[in-house]
Design a protein around this motif. Structure first.
Motif, PDB file in Angstrom:
ATOM      1  N   PRO A   1      20.853 116.826 150.921  1.00 31.62           N
ATOM      2  CA  PRO A   1      21.603 116.487 152.146  1.00 31.62           C
ATOM      3  C   PRO A   1      20.758 116.650 153.414  1.00 31.62           C
ATOM      4  O   PRO A   1      20.835 115.816 154.326  1.00 31.62           O
ATOM      5  CB  PRO A   1      22.775 117.474 152.130  1.00 31.62           C
ATOM      6  N   MET A   2      19.925 117.711 153.478  1.00 36.33           N
ATOM      7  CA  MET A   2      19.072 117.907 154.647  1.00 36.33           C
ATOM      8  C   MET A   2      18.002 116.819 154.716  1.00 36.33           C
ATOM      9  O   MET A   2      17.726 116.267 155.792  1.00 36.33           O
ATOM     10  CB  MET A   2      18.404 119.286 154.600  1.00 36.33           C
ATOM     11  N   ILE A   3      17.412 116.477 153.577  1.00 32.92           N
ATOM     12  CA  ILE A   3      16.426 115.393 153.548  1.00 32.92           C
ATOM     13  C   ILE A   3      17.073 114.091 154.004  1.00 32.92           C
ATOM     14  O   ILE A   3      16.478 113.303 154.750  1.00 32.92           O
ATOM     15  CB  ILE A   3      15.823 115.240 152.130  1.00 32.92           C
ATOM     16  N   GLY A   4      18.308 113.881 153.550  1.00 34.82           N
ATOM     17  CA  GLY A   4      19.033 112.677 153.970  1.00 34.82           C
ATOM     18  C   GLY A   4      19.235 112.638 155.474  1.00 34.82           C
ATOM     19  O   GLY A   4      19.058 111.584 156.108  1.00 34.82           O
ATOM     20  N   ARG A   5      19.584 113.779 156.077  1.00 42.37           N
ATOM     21  CA  ARG A   5      19.771 113.823 157.531  1.00 42.37           C
ATOM     22  C   ARG A   5      18.460 113.555 158.264  1.00 42.37           C
ATOM     23  O   ARG A   5      18.417 112.839 159.266  1.00 42.37           O
ATOM     24  CB  ARG A   5      20.305 115.201 157.954  1.00 42.37           C
ATOM     25  N   LEU A   6      17.382 114.160 157.751  1.00 37.47           N
ATOM     26  CA  LEU A   6      16.077 113.949 158.370  1.00 37.47           C
ATOM     27  C   LEU A   6      15.679 112.478 158.322  1.00 37.47           C
ATOM     28  O   LEU A   6      15.199 111.914 159.309  1.00 37.47           O
ATOM     29  CB  LEU A   6      15.026 114.806 157.664  1.00 37.47           C
ATOM     30  N   LEU A   7      15.874 111.866 157.168  1.00 38.55           N
ATOM     31  CA  LEU A   7      15.464 110.473 157.004  1.00 38.55           C
ATOM     32  C   LEU A   7      16.373 109.522 157.783  1.00 38.55           C
ATOM     33  O   LEU A   7      15.923 108.467 158.237  1.00 38.55           O
ATOM     34  CB  LEU A   7      15.449 110.093 155.524  1.00 38.55           C
ATOM     35  N   ARG A   8      17.659 109.883 157.932  1.00 40.70           N
ATOM     36  CA  ARG A   8      18.574 109.019 158.681  1.00 40.70           C
ATOM     37  C   ARG A   8      18.153 108.888 160.141  1.00 40.70           C
ATOM     38  O   ARG A   8      18.429 107.875 160.795  1.00 40.70           O
ATOM     39  CB  ARG A   8      20.017 109.552 158.595  1.00 40.70           C
ATOM     40  N   ILE A   9      17.507 109.930 160.674  1.00 39.93           N
ATOM     41  CA  ILE A   9      17.004 109.848 162.043  1.00 39.93           C
ATOM     42  C   ILE A   9      15.518 109.506 162.051  1.00 39.93           C
ATOM     43  O   ILE A   9      15.052 108.700 162.857  1.00 39.93           O
ATOM     44  CB  ILE A   9      17.247 111.176 162.796  1.00 39.93           C
ATOM     45  N   GLY A  10      14.758 110.092 161.126  1.00 37.92           N
ATOM     46  CA  GLY A  10      13.312 109.903 161.111  1.00 37.92           C
ATOM     47  C   GLY A  10      12.880 108.488 160.780  1.00 37.92           C
ATOM     48  O   GLY A  10      12.006 107.928 161.449  1.00 37.92           O
ATOM     49  N   LEU A  11      13.483 107.890 159.749  1.00 38.01           N
ATOM     50  CA  LEU A  11      13.051 106.548 159.343  1.00 38.01           C
ATOM     51  C   LEU A  11      13.361 105.483 160.392  1.00 38.01           C
ATOM     52  O   LEU A  11      12.491 104.662 160.710  1.00 38.01           O
ATOM     53  CB  LEU A  11      13.662 106.178 157.993  1.00 38.01           C
ATOM     54  N   PRO A  12      14.585 105.447 160.947  1.00 39.45           N
ATOM     55  CA  PRO A  12      14.809 104.472 162.031  1.00 39.45           C
ATOM     56  C   PRO A  12      13.885 104.700 163.224  1.00 39.45           C
ATOM     57  O   PRO A  12      13.422 103.744 163.857  1.00 39.45           O
ATOM     58  CB  PRO A  12      16.277 104.700 162.416  1.00 39.45           C
ATOM     59  N   SER A  13      13.614 105.985 163.529  1.00 45.11           N
ATOM     60  CA  SER A  13      12.687 106.282 164.619  1.00 45.11           C
ATOM     61  C   SER A  13      11.291 105.759 164.303  1.00 45.11           C
ATOM     62  O   SER A  13      10.609 105.199 165.164  1.00 45.11           O
ATOM     63  CB  SER A  13      12.638 107.799 164.847  1.00 45.11           C
ATOM     64  N   ALA A  14      10.861 105.937 163.046  1.00 47.14           N
ATOM     65  CA  ALA A  14       9.557 105.430 162.624  1.00 47.14           C
ATOM     66  C   ALA A  14       9.531 103.909 162.647  1.00 47.14           C
ATOM     67  O   ALA A  14       8.559 103.293 163.108  1.00 47.14           O
ATOM     68  CB  ALA A  14       9.231 105.948 161.221  1.00 47.14           C
ATOM     69  N   LEU A  15      10.601 103.307 162.158  1.00 43.91           N
ATOM     70  CA  LEU A  15      10.664 101.840 162.101  1.00 43.91           C
ATOM     71  C   LEU A  15      10.704 101.224 163.490  1.00 43.91           C
ATOM     72  O   LEU A  15      10.214 100.109 163.695  1.00 43.91           O
ATOM     73  CB  LEU A  15      11.888 101.403 161.284  1.00 43.91           C
ATOM     74  N   GLN A  16      11.272 101.967 164.460  1.00 39.71           N
ATOM     75  CA  GLN A  16      11.322 101.430 165.815  1.00 39.71           C
ATOM     76  C   GLN A  16       9.898 101.216 166.339  1.00 39.71           C
ATOM     77  O   GLN A  16       9.606 100.201 166.988  1.00 39.71           O
ATOM     78  CB  GLN A  16      12.097 102.364 166.740  1.00 39.71           C
ATOM     79  N   PHE A  17       8.992 102.150 166.046  1.00 37.39           N
ATOM     80  CA  PHE A  17       7.600 101.984 166.467  1.00 37.39           C
ATOM     81  C   PHE A  17       6.950 100.825 165.728  1.00 37.39           C
ATOM     82  O   PHE A  17       6.210 100.035 166.318  1.00 37.39           O
ATOM     83  CB  PHE A  17       6.810 103.272 166.199  1.00 37.39           C
ATOM     84  N   SER A  18       7.226 100.741 164.423  1.00 36.57           N
ATOM     85  CA  SER A  18       6.606  99.681 163.627  1.00 36.57           C
ATOM     86  C   SER A  18       7.118  98.301 164.042  1.00 36.57           C
ATOM     87  O   SER A  18       6.364  97.325 164.060  1.00 36.57           O
ATOM     88  CB  SER A  18       6.863  99.924 162.138  1.00 36.57           C
ATOM     89  N   VAL A  19       8.404  98.230 164.360  1.00 36.95           N
ATOM     90  CA  VAL A  19       8.966  96.950 164.822  1.00 36.95           C
ATOM     91  C   VAL A  19       8.321  96.538 166.138  1.00 36.95           C
ATOM     92  O   VAL A  19       7.957  95.369 166.344  1.00 36.95           O
ATOM     93  CB  VAL A  19      10.504  97.059 164.963  1.00 36.95           C
TER      94      VAL A  19
END
Length: 448
Positions: free
Chosen positions: A231-249
């Motif tokens: 659940p904690m990994i899921g929370r981290l990725l729910r914010i971390g991955l979109p944040s990472a993808l925003q830079f990549s986009v």
């Protein structure tokens, strides 16, 4: 030293929190500029164009890394603001494990895609080999970049913006020395520049880890902290991955512009590269202001102090105007001098195109600052979707401008692609922030 941003004057807190980050970012830009200076002065204009042409590709990958760590630090900041030390340590441990897996994956994918991307971007044949060598070495050392940024983000999440500055100063000095030795003495060319960069970041990451262990008992992780918490990994990725993808986009949009720039020849590639480096330098206060707002808003949301977030945003908007005007004046009065730091005076056409870039882009620093402030504030409030949507809008407008304006305005059309994207993204973020705050106020009213 950790800092609680849920108490005290918002303007003072934000300003003094951002100063050490700004100092660190300026030094980071400084040693990036030293890379450019060493390459341009001691290897040549073609090597300068080769390193410059890799900018959008490195931004695509390293931006993903920086965004990921920034997203992870939001959860850590929220737990710190809520005084929940156990959950905070768990978030730190899961961030470290997640970063390890993602660093291996990202490094592999980045290396195998280097040459195809350079070819897709119409990289001139006389610089493509140097560009490929430079990127492969950077990506082989991406684990050092990931962990340096992660550890610095963890410190900033606790309100400590000074310590990351010290380690960045060390990295800057090591990188400069490495550049000079590898290029001038060992004659390694662009490979030496890349090797100096990853070596300096690796050493700084180790020093940062040692410092955290010695000075922050609150971050001493126990055996139970390392047990997998999905659940904690899921929370981290729910914010971390979109944040990472925003830079990549965003980077995809920059790559589209780079593909157009590359068709103009290596001289224009060099001018555009130097222009963007100078732009990144003078707008560092704007980006740093955004980073400060991410920590400020996350801590205050975790503590339940919603009105303070609005107060802090007003302070940030005032600082944005001040910093934007200062950057404009710096470019207006010192643009020629800054350009000739990287380009020999005999390259008059390259210098002229660099100045053309700077004189036009500087009129749009305020909307760029709005992006940093609102995007990071929304991220600190726990939204990964809003920043990513703004990045997609930025991509669409940048691509549209890059495909249409150069045919009408030539080089000036390429320059205008970024300002149009900034304005479009800023408008979206302003409305999204208002909706997000209205949602939190409704939740708190119901809870009361």
């Amino acid at each position: 030293m950790q800092q609680d941003m849920t108490r005290g004057n918002p303007l003072r807190l934000i300003f003094f929190f951002m100063l050490p980050i700004l100092g660190g970012n300026l030094f980071q830009q400084f040693y990036t500029m030293v890379d450019t200076f060493v390459v341009g002065r001691f290897i040549g204009v073609h090597a300068l164009a080769a390193v410059g042409s890799t900018g959008p590709i490195t931004f695509f990958v390293l931006g993903f890394v920086i965004g990921l760590n920034a997203g992870f630090s939001v959860i850590i900041s929220q737990k710190f603001g809520a005084k929940d030390e156990r959950s905070m340590r768990k978030a730190v441990a899961m961030s470290i494990l997640s970063a390890l897996f993602l660093s291996i994956l990202v490094s592999f994918l980045a290396i195998v895609s280097v040459k195809p991307l350079l070819e897709v971007l119409n990289t001139p044949q006389n610089i493509i080999k140097d560009a490929q060598d430079y990127l492969v070495i950077l990506y082989l050392g991406i684990v050092a970049t990931i962990y340096y940024n992660l550890l610095a983000s963890i410190l900033r999440a606790l309100g400590d913006s000074r310590s990351p500055l010290y380690f960045l100063l060390i990295a800057s000095v090591l990188n400069i020395v490495g550049d000079l030795v590898s290029v001038i003495i060992l004659d390694m060319g662009v490979k030496g520049v890349a090797l100096a960069t990853i070596s300096s970041q690796g050493i700084s990451a180790l020093l940062c880890l040692f410092y955290i262990y010695k000075r922050y008992p609150i971050l001493h992780l126990k055996r139970e902290d390392w047990s997998i918490d999905w659940p904690m990994i899921g929370r981290l990725l729910r914010i971390g991955l979109p944040s990472a993808l925003q830079f990549s986009v965003c980077a995809i949009g920059v790559m589209i512009v780079q593909a157009v720039i590359n068709t103009f020849g290596s001289d224009t590639v060099a001018a555009y590269s130097v222009g963007t480096r100078i732009e990144q330098l003078v707008t560092q206060p704007l980006m740093t202001l955004g980073l400060a707002m991410a920590t400020y808003s996350a801590q205050n949301l975790g503590g339940g102090y919603l009105p303070r977030i609005s107060q802090g945003l007003k302070s940030a908007l005032m600082l944005n105007v001040i910093f934007s005007l200062a950057a404009f004046l710096l470019v207006f009065f010192a643009g020629d001098f800054l350009a000739m730091l990287f380009i020999d005076a005999s390259q008059s056409h390259v210098i002229e195109q660099t100045n053309q870039y700077l004189s036009l882009i500087s009129y749009f620093f305020i909307p760029l600052g709005l992006i940093f402030v609102f995007r990071n504030t929304c991220q600190g409030l726990g939204s990964g979707l809003i920043p990513m949507l703004s990045s997609i809008q930025e991509l669409l407008f940048r691509a549209l401008a890059a495909f249409t304006l150069p045919g009408l305005l030539g080089y000036r059309g390429i320059i205008l692609s970024s300002p149009l994207a900034w304005i479009a993204a800023a408008i979206l973020l302003i409305f999204a922030y208002r909706i997000q705050m209205r949602h939190f106020r409704s939740i708190m009213k119901q809870a009361a």
